[in-house]
Design a protein around this motif. Structure first.
Motif, PDB file in Angstrom:
ATOM      1  N   UNK A 160       0.796  -1.224   0.000  1.00  0.00           N
ATOM      2  CA  UNK A 160       0.000   0.000   0.000  1.00  0.00           C
ATOM      3  C   UNK A 160       0.834   1.283   0.000  1.00  0.00           C
ATOM      4  N   UNK A 161       2.136   1.196   0.286  1.00  0.00           N
ATOM      5  CA  UNK A 161       2.945   2.415   0.384  1.00  0.00           C
ATOM      6  C   UNK A 161       3.558   2.762  -0.969  1.00  0.00           C
ATOM      7  N   UNK A 162       3.596   4.049  -1.336  1.00  0.00           N
ATOM      8  CA  UNK A 162       4.051   4.437  -2.679  1.00  0.00           C
ATOM      9  C   UNK A 162       5.572   4.456  -2.807  1.00  0.00           C
ATOM     10  N   UNK A 163       6.024   4.107  -3.988  1.00  0.00           N
ATOM     11  CA  UNK A 163       7.440   4.159  -4.329  1.00  0.00           C
ATOM     12  C   UNK A 163       7.617   4.925  -5.629  1.00  0.00           C
ATOM     13  N   UNK A 164       8.782   5.532  -5.787  1.00  0.00           N
ATOM     14  CA  UNK A 164       9.143   6.196  -7.034  1.00  0.00           C
ATOM     15  C   UNK A 164      10.102   5.320  -7.824  1.00  0.00           C
ATOM     16  N   UNK A 165      10.278   5.665  -9.092  1.00  0.00           N
ATOM     17  CA  UNK A 165      11.140   4.893  -9.977  1.00  0.00           C
ATOM     18  C   UNK A 165      11.874   5.833 -10.924  1.00  0.00           C
ATOM     19  N   UNK A 166      12.895   5.290 -11.566  1.00  0.00           N
ATOM     20  CA  UNK A 166      13.521   5.965 -12.698  1.00  0.00           C
ATOM     21  C   UNK A 166      13.970   4.890 -13.681  1.00  0.00           C
ATOM     22  N   UNK A 167      13.834   5.183 -14.957  1.00  0.00           N
ATOM     23  CA  UNK A 167      14.329   4.289 -16.000  1.00  0.00           C
ATOM     24  C   UNK A 167      15.849   4.437 -16.053  1.00  0.00           C
ATOM     25  N   UNK A 168      16.572   3.325 -15.948  1.00  0.00           N
ATOM     26  CA  UNK A 168      18.031   3.398 -15.989  1.00  0.00           C
ATOM     27  C   UNK A 168      18.525   4.043 -17.280  1.00  0.00           C
ATOM     28  N   UNK A 169      17.812   3.855 -18.377  1.00  0.00           N
ATOM     29  CA  UNK A 169      18.222   4.477 -19.633  1.00  0.00           C
ATOM     30  C   UNK A 169      18.159   5.998 -19.530  1.00  0.00           C
ATOM     31  N   UNK A 170      17.148   6.527 -18.847  1.00  0.00           N
ATOM     32  CA  UNK A 170      17.085   7.974 -18.607  1.00  0.00           C
ATOM     33  C   UNK A 170      18.255   8.420 -17.741  1.00  0.00           C
ATOM     34  N   UNK A 190      18.731  15.084  -8.227  1.00  0.00           N
ATOM     35  CA  UNK A 190      17.799  14.013  -7.911  1.00  0.00           C
ATOM     36  C   UNK A 190      17.147  13.536  -9.208  1.00  0.00           C
ATOM     37  N   UNK A 191      17.105  12.230  -9.409  1.00  0.00           N
ATOM     38  CA  UNK A 191      16.609  11.667 -10.669  1.00  0.00           C
ATOM     39  C   UNK A 191      15.460  10.713 -10.393  1.00  0.00           C
ATOM     40  N   UNK A 192      14.277  11.133 -10.803  1.00  0.00           N
ATOM     41  CA  UNK A 192      13.065  10.389 -10.496  1.00  0.00           C
ATOM     42  C   UNK A 192      12.026  10.694 -11.566  1.00  0.00           C
ATOM     43  N   UNK A 193      11.214   9.711 -11.952  1.00  0.00           N
ATOM     44  CA  UNK A 193      10.148   9.967 -12.919  1.00  0.00           C
ATOM     45  C   UNK A 193       8.917  10.518 -12.202  1.00  0.00           C
ATOM     46  N   UNK A 194       7.844  10.716 -12.952  1.00  0.00           N
ATOM     47  CA  UNK A 194       6.627  11.319 -12.380  1.00  0.00           C
ATOM     48  C   UNK A 194       5.860  10.385 -11.463  1.00  0.00           C
ATOM     49  N   UNK A 195       6.072   9.077 -11.610  1.00  0.00           N
ATOM     50  CA  UNK A 195       5.217   8.111 -10.925  1.00  0.00           C
ATOM     51  C   UNK A 195       5.596   7.918  -9.466  1.00  0.00           C
ATOM     52  N   UNK A 196       4.624   8.064  -8.584  1.00  0.00           N
ATOM     53  CA  UNK A 196       4.736   7.661  -7.187  1.00  0.00           C
ATOM     54  C   UNK A 196       3.590   6.676  -6.946  1.00  0.00           C
ATOM     55  N   UNK A 197       3.881   5.390  -7.088  1.00  0.00           N
ATOM     56  CA  UNK A 197       2.828   4.377  -7.145  1.00  0.00           C
ATOM     57  C   UNK A 197       3.048   3.278  -6.120  1.00  0.00           C
ATOM     58  N   UNK A 198       1.944   2.747  -5.590  1.00  0.00           N
ATOM     59  CA  UNK A 198       2.077   1.568  -4.745  1.00  0.00           C
ATOM     60  C   UNK A 198       1.936   0.308  -5.604  1.00  0.00           C
ATOM     61  N   UNK A 258      10.800  13.612  -6.800  1.00  0.00           N
ATOM     62  CA  UNK A 258      10.216  14.618  -7.684  1.00  0.00           C
ATOM     63  C   UNK A 258      10.939  14.583  -9.023  1.00  0.00           C
ATOM     64  N   UNK A 259      10.206  14.777 -10.099  1.00  0.00           N
ATOM     65  CA  UNK A 259      10.761  14.595 -11.444  1.00  0.00           C
ATOM     66  C   UNK A 259      11.308  15.872 -12.080  1.00  0.00           C
ATOM     67  N   UNK A 260      11.199  17.015 -11.423  1.00  0.00           N
ATOM     68  CA  UNK A 260      11.542  18.280 -12.076  1.00  0.00           C
ATOM     69  C   UNK A 260      12.976  18.325 -12.595  1.00  0.00           C
ATOM     70  N   UNK A 271      10.723   8.818 -18.839  1.00  0.00           N
ATOM     71  CA  UNK A 271       9.974   7.600 -19.121  1.00  0.00           C
ATOM     72  C   UNK A 271       9.064   7.269 -17.937  1.00  0.00           C
ATOM     73  N   UNK A 272       7.803   6.997 -18.218  1.00  0.00           N
ATOM     74  CA  UNK A 272       6.888   6.596 -17.158  1.00  0.00           C
ATOM     75  C   UNK A 272       6.985   5.092 -16.936  1.00  0.00           C
ATOM     76  N   UNK A 273       6.490   4.644 -15.795  1.00  0.00           N
ATOM     77  CA  UNK A 273       6.506   3.213 -15.517  1.00  0.00           C
ATOM     78  C   UNK A 273       5.638   2.455 -16.526  1.00  0.00           C
ATOM     79  N   UNK A 274       4.525   3.041 -16.923  1.00  0.00           N
ATOM     80  CA  UNK A 274       3.682   2.386 -17.925  1.00  0.00           C
ATOM     81  C   UNK A 274       4.420   2.241 -19.244  1.00  0.00           C
TER      82      UNK A 274
END
Length: 286
Positions: A160-170, A190-198, A258-260, A271-274
């Motif tokens: 249930x807790x959200x996690x962030x991700x980044x594409x290694x290629x990015x 800081x390198x992170x995509x837009x998704x904060x998903x559980x 944060x993805x900024x 790149x988004x997780x989808x």
């Protein structure tokens, strides 16, 4: 010439071909002898040796202008390795040191963050021009092939807790950028995509992409720990402590970013997780 450490690791295998394609000379430093494979990737020179050996490091740094260093996560001497590489770069007069760290290293409950924070502090206090990259954990850690076989997305921290991700290629695109253009000295990115998903939300995305129900399932952290220890028995019991702290922390607090900054550096949306899941699933269907 650019030195890439842990050169046959996940990062090195992606960054070396990109640098070589740009016509840049790359020297690869790797613990195990992967000379032929590293040269196939584009490395001009290969040095085999331990990043804790000052003689090896002095040899690796000779004539180097820039360093890309990534330490082996969950290695009990990761911090000592990073500090040794920084000291060798200082002795050799390296122009630019790029350190691949981790998002939020100040969370010292996480052992690998504690290690990377020590390296960051040592680098900042050195006389080197530096850039610090702080990626979130990689989308590539999600085994889409396994999800496709079992119709289950497994996770060892609370679903249930959200996690962030980044594409290694990015992340690799950013690493190449800061290694090859001016204006990044003294920066921490800081390198992170837009998704904060559980995990439940991630499974829903997988359901959409794969066209059938994918369920999120909590697995024992011992499953992950035992697999890592079989792969790296020389690490001793340190990975068990590290992974236990990691999964316990993620379960309690989640881990988001944060993805900024990544958007700015890529000059595009990360790149988004989808998108990553779609790309990997297409590979499976071929």
């Amino acid at each position: 010439m650019i030195l890439v450490t842990s050169a046959y690791g996940n990062n090195g295998r992606k960054i070396i071909p990109k640098l070589a394609k740009m016509g840049l000379d790359v020297r690869a430093l790797n613990l195990s002898d992967k000379t032929d494979k590293l040269k196939e990737l584009g490395a001009k020179e290969v040095i085999i040796g331990n990043a804790l050996d000052p003689n090896i490091l002095d040899q690796a740094m000779d004539g180097i202008e820039s360093v890309f260093h990534v330490g082996p996560s969950f290695h009990p001497q990761e911090a000592e390795m990073g500090i040794s590489v920084i000291d060798a770069a200082s002795r050799s007069g390296v122009e630019h040191f790029v350190y691949d760290s981790v998002l939020h290293p100040q969370i010292t409950e996480l052992l690998q963050h504690r290690m990377k924070l020590r390296v960051e502090q040592h680098l900042i206090n050195s006389e080197l021009n530096y850039t610090i990259l702080q990626p979130m954990h990689y989308m590539q850690n999600i085994d889409i092939g396994n999800v496709n076989r079992q119709d289950v997305f497994v996770q060892a921290s609370a679903l249930e807790t959200p996690l962030s991700f980044v594409d290694m290629d990015d992340k690799v695109d950013v690493a190449v950028k800061v290694l090859t253009e001016d204006g990044h000295y003294g920066a921490t990115y800081e390198l992170c995509c837009d998704d904060n998903l559980n995990a439940i939300e991630i499974a829903e995305i997988m359901t959409q992409v794969m066209g059938r129900e994918i369920k999120a399932k909590l697995v024992s952290k011992d499953v992950i720990i035992s697999g890592f220890q079989r792969a790296f028995p020389e690490y001793g019991d340190y990975p068990a402590k590290g992974f236990t702290a990691l999964f316990d922390y993620y379960s309690k607090y989640g881990f988001i970013g944060n993805s900024n900054i990544l958007k700015m550096l890529l000059a595009r949306k990360p790149t988004t997780l989808k998108e990553y899941i779609e790309k990997e699933y297409k590979k499976i269907l071929k």
